[in-house]
Design a protein around this motif. Structure first.
Motif, PDB file in Angstrom:
ATOM      1  N   THR A   1      14.371 -16.641   9.572  1.00 24.86           N
ATOM      2  CA  THR A   1      14.478 -17.841  10.313  1.00 24.86           C
ATOM      3  C   THR A   1      13.991 -17.885  11.643  1.00 24.86           C
ATOM      4  O   THR A   1      13.745 -19.025  12.290  1.00 24.86           O
ATOM      5  CB  THR A   1      15.641 -18.674   9.862  1.00 24.86           C
ATOM      6  N   GLN A   2      14.141 -16.856  12.297  1.00 23.92           N
ATOM      7  CA  GLN A   2      13.968 -16.871  13.685  1.00 23.92           C
ATOM      8  C   GLN A   2      12.727 -16.438  14.150  1.00 23.92           C
ATOM      9  O   GLN A   2      12.258 -16.434  15.450  1.00 23.92           O
ATOM     10  CB  GLN A   2      15.089 -15.635  14.396  1.00 23.92           C
ATOM     11  N   PHE A   3      11.911 -15.908  13.322  1.00 26.09           N
ATOM     12  CA  PHE A   3      10.587 -15.314  13.697  1.00 26.09           C
ATOM     13  C   PHE A   3       9.345 -16.792  14.136  1.00 26.09           C
ATOM     14  O   PHE A   3       9.803 -17.751  13.309  1.00 26.09           O
ATOM     15  CB  PHE A   3       9.922 -14.481  12.834  1.00 26.09           C
ATOM     16  N   SER A   4       8.671 -16.384  14.925  1.00 27.47           N
ATOM     17  CA  SER A   4       7.739 -17.553  15.005  1.00 27.47           C
ATOM     18  C   SER A   4       6.870 -17.729  14.111  1.00 27.47           C
ATOM     19  O   SER A   4       6.708 -16.880  13.220  1.00 27.47           O
ATOM     20  CB  SER A   4       6.807 -16.980  16.302  1.00 27.47           C
ATOM     21  N   GLY A   5       6.068 -19.021  13.719  1.00 24.52           N
ATOM     22  CA  GLY A   5       5.384 -19.222  12.703  1.00 24.52           C
ATOM     23  C   GLY A   5       3.998 -18.187  12.640  1.00 24.52           C
ATOM     24  O   GLY A   5       3.685 -17.979  11.400  1.00 24.52           O
ATOM     25  N   ARG A   6       3.851 -17.718  13.823  1.00 23.87           N
ATOM     26  CA  ARG A   6       2.401 -16.847  13.568  1.00 23.87           C
ATOM     27  C   ARG A   6       2.449 -15.607  13.142  1.00 23.87           C
ATOM     28  O   ARG A   6       1.836 -14.977  12.500  1.00 23.87           O
ATOM     29  CB  ARG A   6       1.956 -16.558  15.154  1.00 23.87           C
ATOM     30  N   THR A   7       3.808 -15.083  12.903  1.00 24.99           N
ATOM     31  CA  THR A   7       3.987 -13.929  12.256  1.00 24.99           C
ATOM     32  C   THR A   7       3.929 -13.948  10.684  1.00 24.99           C
ATOM     33  O   THR A   7       3.615 -13.016  10.166  1.00 24.99           O
ATOM     34  CB  THR A   7       5.745 -13.409  12.397  1.00 24.99           C
ATOM     35  N   ALA A   8       3.690 -15.070  10.212  1.00 16.23           N
ATOM     36  CA  ALA A   8       3.545 -15.310   8.707  1.00 16.23           C
ATOM     37  C   ALA A   8       2.191 -14.873   8.526  1.00 16.23           C
ATOM     38  O   ALA A   8       1.845 -14.496   7.470  1.00 16.23           O
ATOM     39  CB  ALA A   8       3.653 -16.804   8.329  1.00 16.23           C
ATOM     40  N   ARG A   9       1.234 -14.917   9.627  1.00 17.65           N
ATOM     41  CA  ARG A   9      -0.049 -14.515   9.346  1.00 17.65           C
ATOM     42  C   ARG A   9      -0.380 -13.001   9.677  1.00 17.65           C
ATOM     43  O   ARG A   9      -1.266 -12.330   9.578  1.00 17.65           O
ATOM     44  CB  ARG A   9      -1.044 -15.252  10.538  1.00 17.65           C
ATOM     45  N   MET A  10       0.650 -12.084   9.978  1.00 19.40           N
ATOM     46  CA  MET A  10       0.632 -10.591  10.152  1.00 19.40           C
ATOM     47  C   MET A  10       0.918 -10.012   8.997  1.00 19.40           C
ATOM     48  O   MET A  10       1.951 -10.356   8.283  1.00 19.40           O
ATOM     49  CB  MET A  10       1.624 -10.349  11.191  1.00 19.40           C
ATOM     50  N   GLN A  11       0.129  -9.270   8.488  1.00 21.26           N
ATOM     51  CA  GLN A  11       0.156  -8.515   7.188  1.00 21.26           C
ATOM     52  C   GLN A  11      -0.032  -7.190   7.541  1.00 21.26           C
ATOM     53  O   GLN A  11      -0.714  -6.718   8.336  1.00 21.26           O
ATOM     54  CB  GLN A  11      -0.671  -9.106   6.125  1.00 21.26           C
ATOM     55  N   ALA A  12       0.704  -6.025   6.732  1.00 17.45           N
ATOM     56  CA  ALA A  12       0.481  -4.876   6.815  1.00 17.45           C
ATOM     57  C   ALA A  12      -0.882  -4.372   6.410  1.00 17.45           C
ATOM     58  O   ALA A  12      -1.651  -4.904   5.584  1.00 17.45           O
ATOM     59  CB  ALA A  12       1.541  -4.002   5.867  1.00 17.45           C
ATOM     60  N   SER A  13      -1.503  -3.571   7.148  1.00 17.36           N
ATOM     61  CA  SER A  13      -2.581  -2.757   7.074  1.00 17.36           C
ATOM     62  C   SER A  13      -2.969  -2.075   5.821  1.00 17.36           C
ATOM     63  O   SER A  13      -2.046  -1.045   5.638  1.00 17.36           O
ATOM     64  CB  SER A  13      -3.130  -2.000   8.437  1.00 17.36           C
ATOM     65  N   GLU A  14      -3.600  -2.368   5.004  1.00 14.78           N
ATOM     66  CA  GLU A  14      -3.717  -1.407   3.676  1.00 14.78           C
ATOM     67  C   GLU A  14      -4.186   0.029   3.988  1.00 14.78           C
ATOM     68  O   GLU A  14      -3.707   0.685   3.453  1.00 14.78           O
ATOM     69  CB  GLU A  14      -4.900  -2.159   2.879  1.00 14.78           C
ATOM     70  N   ILE A  15      -5.048  -0.153   5.299  1.00 13.95           N
ATOM     71  CA  ILE A  15      -5.558   1.168   5.425  1.00 13.95           C
ATOM     72  C   ILE A  15      -4.597   2.092   6.067  1.00 13.95           C
ATOM     73  O   ILE A  15      -4.459   3.278   5.803  1.00 13.95           O
ATOM     74  CB  ILE A  15      -6.602   1.077   6.755  1.00 13.95           C
ATOM     75  N   ARG A  16      -3.572   1.562   6.903  1.00 17.19           N
ATOM     76  CA  ARG A  16      -2.528   2.271   7.628  1.00 17.19           C
ATOM     77  C   ARG A  16      -1.579   2.862   6.249  1.00 17.19           C
ATOM     78  O   ARG A  16      -1.085   3.849   6.560  1.00 17.19           O
ATOM     79  CB  ARG A  16      -1.772   1.386   8.518  1.00 17.19           C
ATOM     80  N   GLU A  17      -1.312   1.848   5.260  1.00 17.57           N
ATOM     81  CA  GLU A  17      -0.411   2.222   4.301  1.00 17.57           C
ATOM     82  C   GLU A  17      -0.937   3.452   3.595  1.00 17.57           C
ATOM     83  O   GLU A  17      -0.459   4.424   3.139  1.00 17.57           O
ATOM     84  CB  GLU A  17      -0.257   1.335   3.317  1.00 17.57           C
TER      85      GLU A  17
END
Length: 404
Positions: A6-22
Motif C-alpha cells: 500500500t506504500q509503493f507508488s503506482g508506477r511500481t505496478a508496471r515493473m515486472q521481473a525480467s524473464e531473461i534475468r530469471e
C-alpha cells in the motif's frame, strides 16, 4: 506489520521481473543447455588485459583518482577514445557530447525519465528489446508500433497520442542485429525513421549494443550519422546514440555511453548526479586502457567465434526443425528469432523443454508491448560451443515436432 504494497507508488505496478534475468539462473545448472540470455562467452573475455590494466591503474600515481568520486560526465580519456571511435562512422562529436553510463541499460532508464510523462507515447518495435520496455514502463508511457514503412502516418500517430493525453516523445530502435529479431534496418528504413521523427518533432533513441558484432555483409551507417548529414552538426540532431562495451570487452564492468546533442547530455548529467553521482572511476580508467590497446583485436576475435556459432545454429535449425517452423538468418548480433505455427505457446513449450530435455530459451511474448507473440521464441548462440548448439537444437526440434 507495515503493509508495504500500500506504500509503493503506482508506477511500481508496471515493473515486472525480467524473464531473461530469471532464466539466467539456469546457467548455474550444468545439465541445462541454455540459449536464453544474451550472454557473451566468458572464455573470450580479455581477462589478462583487464588484470594488467587494474594493476597499472592502482599502482601508478593516479590510484587516488581511481578510487575517488569522479565527474558525472565520465572519465575524460575514455570519452576521448569514444569520440575517436564514433569518428570511424563519420560521427563528429566532442567529449561534451558524450556521457558515460553504468551500462547502456542505465542510459535507457535515464532517457525514459528524461522524456516520458504518464500518458506520453513511445514508438517501439513489435517486438522490441525487453530491457527497454522494462526501463520505460516505470514512467507510464503508452506504446505504439514503430514501422518506418507502415501505414500509420505521423498525423495519425500524433492524434492517437493526444487522445490518451500525451505526445509522441521518441522512437526507440536497435537498428543493427536487433534484440530479439536479429534484424538490421536498411539505410532507406533509417532515413524514413528520421523523416517520421522530424514530422512528429520527437527524438530517436538508437540502441547500438550489437553494432560491432557483424559477421557478414556490409556495415550500415548509424542513424546518428545520417542525422548529422541531414542537420549539419551533432548539436542540431534529434538522435541519441547508446553504445556499450558489454558485448565487446566485458559486461561485468557495466560501462556504456550516450552520444547526443549537448542539451541532451547536459540534462542527462543532472539525472545521473541525482541517481548515482558517477559511474565507477576505476572501471572507467581500466576500460580506457584496455580499449586503447586491444579493442580492434578483441572485436575481430569475437566476430570470428560468434560468426562460426551463428552458422552452426542456422545449420542445426535447417537439419532438425520440423516443417512449419521458420526463423531469421541475421548477419550478426547474438540472436536467432524463431516462429512456430499459430496456436503454439512458447511459454508452455519452455516449461516442457527445461523439464524434459534440459534446454532453455526465451519465449517471445516478453518482447511485445501488448503481450502478443506467444508463438515466437528467441535463441542465443554466442555462449555455447558449436557441438553443444547442435545438440540443443536437435533436442528442441524433436520436442517441437512432438507438439505440432
Amino acid at each position: 506489520m507495515l503493509n508495504w504494497t500500500t506504500q509503493f507508488s503506482g508506477r511500481t505496478a508496471r515493473m515486472q521481473a525480467s524473464e531473461i534475468r530469471e532464466l539466467l539462473k539456469l546457467l548455474d545448472d550444468p545439465n541445462i543447455l541454455s540459449f536464453a540470455g544474451g550472454i557473451p562467452d566468458p572464455e573470450l573475455f580479455p581477462a589478462e588485459a583487464f588484470r594488467s590494466a587494474y594493476g597499472e591503474v592502482l599502482s601508478d600515481d593516479r590510484s587516488g583518482q581511481a578510487l575517488q568520486y569522479a565527474v558525472s560526465e565520465g572519465f575524460a580519456p575514455l570519452r576521448r577514445w569514444i569520440a575517436g571511435y564514433m569518428a570511424r562512422f563519420g560521427i563528429d562529436c566532442g567529449i561534451d557530447n558524450i556521457m558515460i553510463t553504468s551500462g547502456s541499460q542505465q542510459a535507457l532508464d535515464y532517457l525514459g525519465k528524461l522524456f516520458l510523462s504518464p500518458g506520453d507515447t513511445a514508438l517501439v518495435g513489435w517486438p522490441t528489446y525487453l530491457g527497454a520496455l522494462q526501463a520505460f514502463n516505470a514512467y507510464e508511457p503508452t506504446y505504439a508500433r514503430l514501422e518506418p514503412f507502415g501505414n500509420e502516418t505521423p498525423e495519425a500517430l500524433r492524434a492517437a497520442a493526444e487522445a490518451v493525453g500525451g505526445a509522441v516523445k521518441f522512437a526507440y530502435t536497435t537498428p543493427d542485429f536487433a534484440n530479439p529479431t536479429g534484424e538490421t534496418l536498411s539505410v532507406a528504413a533509417r532515413v524514413r525513421l528520421l523523416e517520421q521523427a522530424e514530422a512528429l518533432d520527437c527524438a530517436v533513441i538508437e540502441d547500438a549494443a550489437y553494432q560491432a558484432l557483424r559477421y557478414s555483409g556490409e556495415d550500415v551507417a548509424p542513424i546518428l550519422k545520417l542525422d548529422i548529414d541531414r542537420s549539419g552538426h551533432i548539436d542540431a540532431t534529434r538522435t541519441i546514440f547508446c553504445g556499450s562495451f558489454s558485448k565487446t570487452l566485458s559486461p561485468g564492468l557495466r560501462l556504456g555511453w550516450v552520444v547526443a546533442a549537448k542539451p541532451v547530455v547536459q540534462r542527462l548529467v543532472l539525472i545521473k548526479q541525482a541517481a548515482d553521482l558517477n559511474t565507477s572511476a576505476v572501471n572507467q580508467m581500466v576500460m580506457a586502457r584496455v580499449a586503447e590497446t586491444i579493442f580492434d583485436e578483441q572485436v575481430e576475435r569475437i566476430r570470428t567465434a560468434y560468426g562460426h556459432r551463428l552458422e552452426s545454429m542456422l545449420q542445426a535449425l535447417r537439419d532438425f526443425m520440423p516443417e512449419g517452423v521458420t526463423w531469421n538468418e541475421p548477419d550478426g548480433g547474438m540472436f536467432v528469432w524463431v516462429r512456430l505455427p499459430e496456436g503454439q505457446d512458447c511459454a508452455e513449450l519452455l516449461k516442457a523443454s527445461v523439464r524434459d530435455i534440459q534446454v532453455a530459451f526465451v519465449p517471445g511474448k516478453a518482447f511485445f508491448a501488448d503481450g502478443s507473440g506467444a508463438n515466437y521464441l528467441r535463441l542465443n548462440f554466442s555462449l555455447l560451443k558449436p557441438e553443444r548448439i547442435r545438440e540443443g537444437m536437435e533436442r528442441l526440434g524433436k520436442l517441437i515436432a512432438s507438439r505440432l
